[in-house]
Write an enzyme that holds these catalytic residues in place. Sequence first.
Site, short mmCIF file in Angstrom:
data_model
loop_
_atom_site.label_atom_id
_atom_site.label_comp_id
_atom_site.label_asym_id
_atom_site.label_seq_id
_atom_site.Cartn_x
_atom_site.Cartn_y
_atom_site.Cartn_z
N GLY A 1 39.01 34.68 50.37
CA GLY A 1 39.23 33.30 50.77
C GLY A 1 38.49 32.24 49.99
O GLY A 1 38.72 31.05 50.19
N GLU B 1 36.37 40.36 49.34
CA GLU B 1 37.75 40.67 48.93
C GLU B 1 38.45 39.45 48.33
O GLU B 1 39.43 38.96 48.87
CB GLU B 1 38.57 41.11 50.15
N PRO B 2 37.95 38.94 47.24
CA PRO B 2 38.58 37.74 46.68
C PRO B 2 39.85 38.07 45.91
O PRO B 2 39.95 39.12 45.27
CB PRO B 2 37.52 37.22 45.72
N GLY B 3 40.83 37.20 46.02
CA GLY B 3 42.04 37.32 45.21
C GLY B 3 42.18 36.07 44.38
O GLY B 3 42.00 36.05 43.16
N ARG B 4 42.43 34.98 45.10
CA ARG B 4 42.60 33.67 44.48
C ARG B 4 41.46 33.32 43.52
O ARG B 4 41.68 32.81 42.43
CB ARG B 4 42.63 32.64 45.62
N ARG C 1 54.75 28.26 45.63
CA ARG C 1 53.68 27.57 46.36
C ARG C 1 53.96 26.08 46.62
O ARG C 1 53.70 25.61 47.72
CB ARG C 1 52.33 27.76 45.64
N TYR D 1 53.96 25.65 50.58
CA TYR D 1 52.75 25.05 51.17
C TYR D 1 52.57 23.59 50.74
O TYR D 1 51.51 23.02 50.99
CB TYR D 1 51.49 25.79 50.71
N CYS E 1 69.53 25.92 44.20
CA CYS E 1 70.27 25.05 45.12
C CYS E 1 69.51 24.81 46.41
O CYS E 1 69.92 25.27 47.49
CB CYS E 1 71.63 25.66 45.40
C1 LIG Z 1 44.75 37.60 51.53
C2 LIG Z 1 43.54 38.34 51.88
C3 LIG Z 1 42.43 38.30 51.03
C4 LIG Z 1 42.37 37.47 49.78
O1 LIG Z 1 42.41 36.11 50.01
P1 LIG Z 1 42.10 35.11 48.81
O2 LIG Z 1 42.23 33.78 49.41
O3 LIG Z 1 43.12 35.35 47.76
O4 LIG Z 1 40.73 35.40 48.33
C5 LIG Z 1 41.33 39.07 51.36
N1 LIG Z 1 41.32 39.84 52.48
C6 LIG Z 1 42.38 39.89 53.33
C7 LIG Z 1 42.31 40.76 54.52
C8 LIG Z 1 43.52 39.15 53.06
O5 LIG Z 1 44.54 39.19 53.89
#
Ligand SMILES: *Cc1c(COP(=O)(O)O)cnc(C)c1O
Length: 415
Positions: A226, A260-263, A299, A303, A332
């Site tokens: 997050g 658990e970072p993604g973004r 996106r 959003y 479309c």
């Molecule tokens: C989506 C998600 C993440 C990653 O969120 P980011 O905003 O991309 O860092 C981590 N943990 C869980 C359980 C998620 O669902």
Amino acid sequence: MNINLNSLVQKYDTPLYLYDFDYIEARYAELKEAFEGHKSLISYAVKANSNLSVIRHLASKGAGADCVSIGEVKRALRAGVAKYKIIFSGVGKRDEEIKEALESDILMLNLESEAEMKRVELVAKELGKEARISIRVNPNIDPKTHPYISTGLHENKFGVEINMAKRMYIYAKKSDYLDPIGIHFHIGSQLTELNPIKESCEIVADLVRNLKAIGIEIKFFDVGGGLGVVYRDEITIDPRAYASVIFAAVKGLDLTIICEPGRYMLTNSGYFITKVLYEKINDGKRFVIVDGAMNDLIRPSLYDAYHKIEAISKGSIDSSEYTEADVVGPICESGDFFGKDISLPPLEHNDLLVIYSAGAYGFTMSSNYNTRGRSAEVALFNGADHCIRKRESFEDQIELELSCDSSWQMTKNDI
Ligand SMILES: *Cc1c(COP(=O)(O)O)cnc(C)c1O
């Protein structure tokens, strides 16, 4: 941007996703360093960008994987993530997914309801295994982010409330088929404020102490992902400040911290490159129509997200020549736009636009809507470019429709 786009576009065509792999590893290193001095694991949230080469690159630096489907678990394993660094999260898991995850011997399954725990117990019993689990606590904290990506309030579908979590741990501890080793929360995405994270950590750490007092030892403290990023001019969270509020909350406890970072690692590694098809003016309003669309990057439509958009200039254009335009795709739907009222120079057929911050939740949310093939993906690393996913062809798209039931409707022989 510091890349020769014209030659890349000549080689790979548009629309195109580019990812800077040097940037990805620098962001990973920055976060890992912030946790220095503590046992920690950074489990990359695969859903942000699940290309095998992206996962492999992070795995080679030591990252684990946070997965939300068995497909993502398999991607992580295939890309070389160590199985003891893989977590399987998500509010709903099919029995087959649970079974496969247990057989793969990953670190743990993250559970989000009592009913899910009972399913996992049953499947583990059938396999004669003990399932390592963590429980996702919903701390009922407002993360102050977009409601679609907020997950830590009781009104959201995620996790269980703290008292339920405690009951589940007590149950799991007694079960022969469950081994409760972790605790988890994830209050939302694109977080830019530290306080909601701090409060959540404190609530969840209190539960860990509570559990310890009744003989249940948690080993992994998973703070979710997050961490927010800059799309426009957001003030984001400093990774060291982030780590220090977590350290403070777990003080005195012997825990491995998982995040658990993604973004955070992917967003600003990525660029979406699209070509101008033509311009049009409707009643004085300027539209720039490009060859990318909402099926490629949803996106803005989904959003109302902001992405910086820039034209690749063919020389210097006087600022007086810039006017505002909506940048739209060929799909479309009126929602098919990348940006509204964007200041752009006069544009011609084949001019390139760069859409920034496209590395996370870009390609992974793409679709074949309007029978558009998905874009190619290219990695930039050490000054070289490497194709990491081919452009999807028309044949790729129809393949599964031709191989379903050979006695009925369209088959390959009809072509
Ligand atoms: C989506 C998600 C993440 C990653 O969120 P980011 O905003 O991309 O860092 C981590 N943990 C869980 C359980 C998620 O669902």
